[in-house]
Every structure is written in C-alpha cells, then in structure tokens.
Write an enzyme that holds these catalytic residues in place. Sequence first.
Site, PDB file in Angstrom:
ATOM      1  N   HIS A  72      34.500  48.693  41.988  1.00 14.78           N
ATOM      2  CA  HIS A  72      34.812  47.847  43.182  1.00 14.78           C
ATOM      3  C   HIS A  72      33.442  47.532  43.859  1.00 14.78           C
ATOM      4  CE1 HIS A  72      37.115  45.519  45.603  1.00 14.78           C
ATOM      5  NE2 HIS A  72      36.808  46.170  46.575  1.00 14.78           N
ATOM      6  N   TYR A  93      31.152  43.950  45.668  1.00  9.24           N
ATOM      7  CA  TYR A  93      30.248  43.799  46.892  1.00  9.24           C
ATOM      8  C   TYR A  93      28.745  43.637  46.453  1.00  9.24           C
ATOM      9  CZ  TYR A  93      34.655  44.329  49.252  1.00  9.24           C
ATOM     10  OH  TYR A  93      35.843  44.123  49.832  1.00  9.24           O
ATOM     11  N   HIS A 109      42.075  35.351  40.735  1.00  6.11           N
ATOM     12  CA  HIS A 109      41.356  35.776  42.129  1.00  6.11           C
ATOM     13  C   HIS A 109      39.927  35.935  42.016  1.00  6.11           C
ATOM     14  CE1 HIS A 109      40.070  38.653  44.973  1.00  6.11           C
ATOM     15  NE2 HIS A 109      39.914  39.501  43.954  1.00  6.11           N
ATOM     16  N   PHE A 110      39.428  36.308  40.691  1.00  2.77           N
ATOM     17  CA  PHE A 110      37.949  36.746  40.774  1.00  2.77           C
ATOM     18  C   PHE A 110      37.350  35.634  40.500  1.00  2.77           C
ATOM     19  CE2 PHE A 110      39.168  38.956  36.740  1.00  2.77           C
ATOM     20  CZ  PHE A 110      38.238  38.093  35.934  1.00  2.77           C
ATOM     21  N   HIS A 111      38.153  34.308  40.008  1.00  3.33           N
ATOM     22  CA  HIS A 111      37.302  33.126  39.794  1.00  3.33           C
ATOM     23  C   HIS A 111      36.918  32.618  41.217  1.00  3.33           C
ATOM     24  CE1 HIS A 111      37.538  33.572  35.549  1.00  3.33           C
ATOM     25  NE2 HIS A 111      36.535  32.951  35.485  1.00  3.33           N
ATOM     26  N   ARG A 146      46.664  38.683  31.666  1.00  3.27           N
ATOM     27  CA  ARG A 146      45.254  38.358  31.782  1.00  3.27           C
ATOM     28  C   ARG A 146      44.873  38.433  30.622  1.00  3.27           C
ATOM     29  NH1 ARG A 146      42.090  42.810  35.014  1.00  3.27           N
ATOM     30  NH2 ARG A 146      40.181  41.345  34.543  1.00  3.27           N
ATOM     31  N   ARG A 147      43.603  37.923  30.087  1.00  3.33           N
ATOM     32  CA  ARG A 147      42.776  38.259  28.913  1.00  3.33           C
ATOM     33  C   ARG A 147      43.593  38.380  27.588  1.00  3.33           C
ATOM     34  NH1 ARG A 147      39.115  43.106  30.864  1.00  3.33           N
ATOM     35  NH2 ARG A 147      40.602  44.604  30.770  1.00  3.33           N
TER      36      ARG A 147
END
Lengths: 43, 544, 161
Positions: free
Chosen positions: B220, B224, B371-373, B435-436
């Site tokens: 996580h 950041y 989300h993470f794209h 996913r994946r």
Amino acid sequence: MEKKKYKVPQGTVAIMIIFILLIIALWGSAYLTMLSRGVTITP
Amino acid sequence: MFARENKLTAWHLGVAMIALFIGGFFGPLQKLEYVGVNLYSTLNKIGIASYYQGLTLHAVLNALVWTTFFIVGFFTFTITRSLNKELTMPKLNAVGLITMIIGLIMAAIPILMNLATVLFTFYPPMKANPFFYIGLVLVVVGSWICGWGFYLTYFAWRKENPGVQTPIIALGSLITMVLWQIATLGVATELLVMVIPWSFGLVEGIDPQLARTFFWFTGHPLVYFWLLPAYVSWYGMMPKQAGGKLFSEPLARLVFWLFLALSVPVGLHHQYLDPGVPAGWKFLHGLLTYSLFLPSMLTAFNVVASLEIGGRNNGGTGLLGWVRALPWGDPSYAAQNLAMILFVFGGIGGLTNSSYNLNLVIHNTSWVPGHFHLTVGSAVTLTFFGILYWLVPKLSGKPLWNRKVALVQAWTWFAGMLLMGNGLHILGLNFGVPRRTMVGVAAYASDAWNPMLIEAAIGGIILGISGLLFYSNMIGTVLSKKRLEAPIEMPVAEAYDEHPAPAWLDNWKPWLAITVVLIVVAYGPILFDMIANANMTSPGFKVW
Amino acid sequence: MIHVDRSEKIYIIISVALIAVFFVAVAVSSFVYGIQVPLPESRVDPRTIATPAPGNFFGEPGLYEVGPGKYNAYIMSQIWSFTPREITVPVGSTVTFYVTSKDVQHGFRINETNVNMQIVPGEVSKLTVTFDEAREYDYICHEYCGVGHQTMAGKIIVTEQ
C-alpha cells in the site's frame, strides 16, 4: 500582487461541493449494491 | 553546475521510458483478448508463451520499473535544484543506478524466458526462478542507495543553511524517498528471509499467508510512493505553470508528513478477504486507511485553489470561468490537469476499496485494475508525461518536438482511461468479472458483459495510440537538431499565503517517531503472532 | 498553528464528518447486520488436507446437510478446478462455504452474492449465503493460479422446493 483580490476561493468551494456529492453518490451506490446482496454469517 | 545530476536523471528517465514502452505494449493486447481478439498465438513466435507472461511483463515493467526509475530520476533533479546544491556523493547515486539496472536485467531474463510468470504480486507458493526475486531485491536496494545519496546531500545543505526552511519540492521528494525506504522493508523481508531461500530449495515450505502480509506491508505505501512525486509537481510546480501560487504552503507540507505517518500501517486493507487475519486487525487498518482520506481531501482543495489563483491571474472571472483561463494549450499543464480529473474517480474508488466489507463486492474483480489505471495509470503516469514534456527538453537542451501531438496525447490518454476505467469498474461491480484473467475465453463469461468489455477494449486501443504519440514525441525531441532558444528552468511555485509554515512542519523527528509508533502498533502484535505460528508447509509450484 | 482559510476549515470539517458517517455505515453493516468478511476459521496442512481421513471433510469435499435448510459445503481448490464442480440445493437454503487449497492461492466468489474470499493454502476460508432465488450461480476463481486459471469455476443450481 494579486493579494486579497478575492478572499474566498469561490470556484474551488463550488468544485469541492460537486466533489463531495460525487463521493457520496459513487460510494453510496457500491454500499447499496453490497446491502442488496445479503448477509454472510450464519444468522 | 548539475551536469552529473542531469546525466543521472537522464539515465533513470531513459530506462523508465523503455520499460513503459515494452510493458505498455501488452496493455491493448489484454483488452483485445477481452473481446475475443487473441493475438498471443502470433506473439508465440517472438517467445511470449501466454497471456499471463505478457501480463507479468505489463505489471512488472509498468508498475515497478517505470515508476521506480522515473521517481528516483525525477528526485535526483528536484532535490538538487530545489536545494540548489549538487549531490555530495554523486558516485553513490551512480552505484545506486547501476544496481537498479543490474537488478532489472536479472529480473527481466527469467520473465522473458517464461520462468517467472507469477505476475507482479508473485504470491507464494507459486515459485519463480530465484533470479527473478534477486533482481527485484536489487532494484529496490539500488533505489535505497540513491535515497542515501539524497539524504547526505540534504544533511550537508542543512548544515550550510541552519534555520532555513526546506523548500517544499525538496521536502516532498525527501519524505517520499524515506517513505519508500520504510515501506520496502516488508517486501525485502518477504523476499530475503522467506522466498529466496525457498526458491533455491534451501527450505522446504513457505507460509503463503505470512508472505502476503509482508507483501502488503509494502504494497500500500507503494501506491503513495507512486503518487507523491505527482503531488510534488501538483503542489510545487503546477501553480507556477498555471500562473498562480500555492494556496496553502503549510498544509501542503502537512500532507506530505501525514502520508509518511499513515501510509504504512494500513496494508491489511488489501487482505480484508484473507482467511488468516483476525477481524480486529483488519478493522484497525480500515480505520487508519480512512484517516488517509484527510490528506487526500486537503490536497484536492489546496491544488484546485492554487489553480484558481492562476486562472484568475490570467484574467478568468466568474464562479468557474477561471477554469478556461488556465494554460490548456501547454501540454505539460494540460496532461497534469487531466491526470487530476481522472484521480477524482480513482480516489473515490480507493475509498470504496478501503471500506472493509465493501471488498466483498469488488475484491479481485476488474474493478481493481479499473481503479489503479485511474490512479497509477493516470494520476501518476499522465502527470509524469506532463513533467517529461518540460524535463526532457530541459535535459536535452532541445525543444519539444511537437506541442500539438503532445496535447493530443494527453487528451487521448484521458479519453482512453475514462472509457477503460468506466468499463472495468462496472464489470467488477455489477458482474464480478475477475481481474488478471483471460476473460475472452473464460467458460463462465456472460453475454451481459459484452457492452462494457467492448468499451474497455476501445479505451485500451485509444491508450495504445496515445502511447505511440508520447514515444514519437520523446524520440522526436531527442533526435531533433534544434536547440532551445531560452533555457528551461524547473517551475517553482511561490506561496500565496504570507504566513510561514510553523517549525514543526520542517522537523523530521516527531514525524518519524509517529511513523514508527503507528507501524509498531498496527503491525507489531499481528506480525509477531503470525511469525510465532508460521505455517511453513507449502512446497513451491510452477503453474504456467 | 497553521493558518487555514475559513472556507477550507469548513470543508475539512465536512470531509471528516463524511468519512465518520461512512465508517459507522461500514461498522454497522458488518458487525451488526452481518455482512462480514472471512475471518480465521481453522488452519490445515495443504500437503495432506485432500487425503480422506475420519473427520476431514476436505478429504471428501461436497455438500453436507447440517439441519433443515442448512448446509455446509466443503470445497477443495486445486489447479485448475474446484471439487465439487456442481452443487444443487433447494431454494431458501442457507449454505456455509468452507474452502481451502491444496496447491497455490486461489479465489472463490459466487457472483451476485456477497461471497468473495481469498483462498490461501494452509487456511480455511468461510462465508455463508442464503439462496432466495431458484436459478444458477457461478462460483469462479478470481486469483491468478496459472495458465488454466480462466477455466476454474463451478455451478450452484438452486432448485424449486
């Protein structure tokens, strides 16, 4: 220079209001989806 | 001055861009597979054995290599310019760079040989070739060494400038580097103590639950580490590019400190659905993750208010009319502003992910890559593109090859991510699409998925085109014969508020103390318990 | 202290209130209402768990009736299938799923329900669901588990009473 020409960043406040409403709407829809799908522990 | 720093920065950025080129190549192929266009049989001829080998390349090169190399290179530039001081031990930073490159090559060879098709999470007991893990360790250690070079430079600056506040660009960069150093202790422990001895066959078994916990200790704060360099630009540079000033400089400093203190003790929110972690620990990490909402919200207000100052300085009026007066014709600015807009949706999705039982709806669905794209793939990557639109001309001494192409690139990236992000989020939320996964050939795939799969695929293709536009501009710039007419300097935003930041916002000791205490409280007992009761029973498997 | 603009102060207070409301909503729905995440159930040895033995339900995975309308489903995951591949229960049944793996990590999700779990070798994942509709549900593996991952799924058939 531009100091104190405008005291409150009004536009920013307006955008943040939209932002917070968007958070409530999108998070809320995921939350309601979860509620509609039922409990996961033995009653 | 700064000749060596420029060279180091250029090397880091160059490796980062090559990695993203190769890693990014697989992105559109994955989305085409979703709609039944499988190009992997063609790729077999160039040695790509499977969708999942391509996916491993995509994830490792984009999420780990592009980001880490870019960030270390960018910080080599920002820290030295912001402090106006050359690196005190440039050789140390060169050693760091070389270590990172050796690690990258060492990890890349097993992946390319299909000996490490374990994705970027490499969850044991899936077992890759040991050199994959050793390579990853070396990349991380190399970045640590570069970090030590930054700290030495900072200490020397501090000695020469007693009582002077650290400029915010340098402070944000240094905090991010320290955060990375603390955060990566988790994955370093996982690899060095558990995975590498096991992959060499020195120990029989491994505890997959404990390995996951070490991984997400790093996993996580890693996000950041990706995001804060973008914040350095949004806070420290963009207000200047917009013609404005940083609305609240002290709050910007506070945000960086809060991310240092709060990024690590939240990792268990990636393990809400793990069987081996007790409720109390999951919930505590959920609460701490929610506290990260504060620095995120502070950033939204502060950054927008800084841009509003710029828009109004440029002659914009009315409640929102100033938005149109922002420098949308400047590709560096436009890319970063578009990145911010996508981050609105990435951030709200992240809030959902951190919400404990809401994970039952979205965990391991296509919502997560959606989300993470929008976060690392947009807020971070599109911001990095925006930075490169001034930094590459600066370093090469040549003007950007084509500003129009750069603008089209930024807008197509925005459009592509919007389509793909929306498609993937809805597929995960409504249908639970995993996913994946090679969704195009999944036995359980449903026709109801098609509209969103098609939307995601269109997004993926647009992103592929946008990527090509980016690279043509970078290559065009570097190969250009033109020289810059006037030198480019790093944009540095001034503070709008005349109240200076209090001294405690320039003091490492209390913040490092809080950081350590929070980590010990949030991870100490549960990790101690898991280690004491370790279940070292899983042999390794090669499943590809 | 830091000087903070008045409008920003109000905004910060609203933000903190908002996240507090979300926190309470999550806490109530999980710990009071019962939409709970998987919690530690039991630990097993992945090397021997699939071997039939007295008292080892994973040795003979399948559906076990434990009361009127109540079932326990023991599901073994392995590359690249679940055992059993199909479960049939009457409508209105409450089924508690116990899932583990004898090889790598897997996932277990029953679509359009709140059953979603990480399957970790050495641990047993457990969640419960009540099937109120006579229809079919897919359960699928959502964690990458090798080149055949996309084929790993099963079916729950909920029949009319």
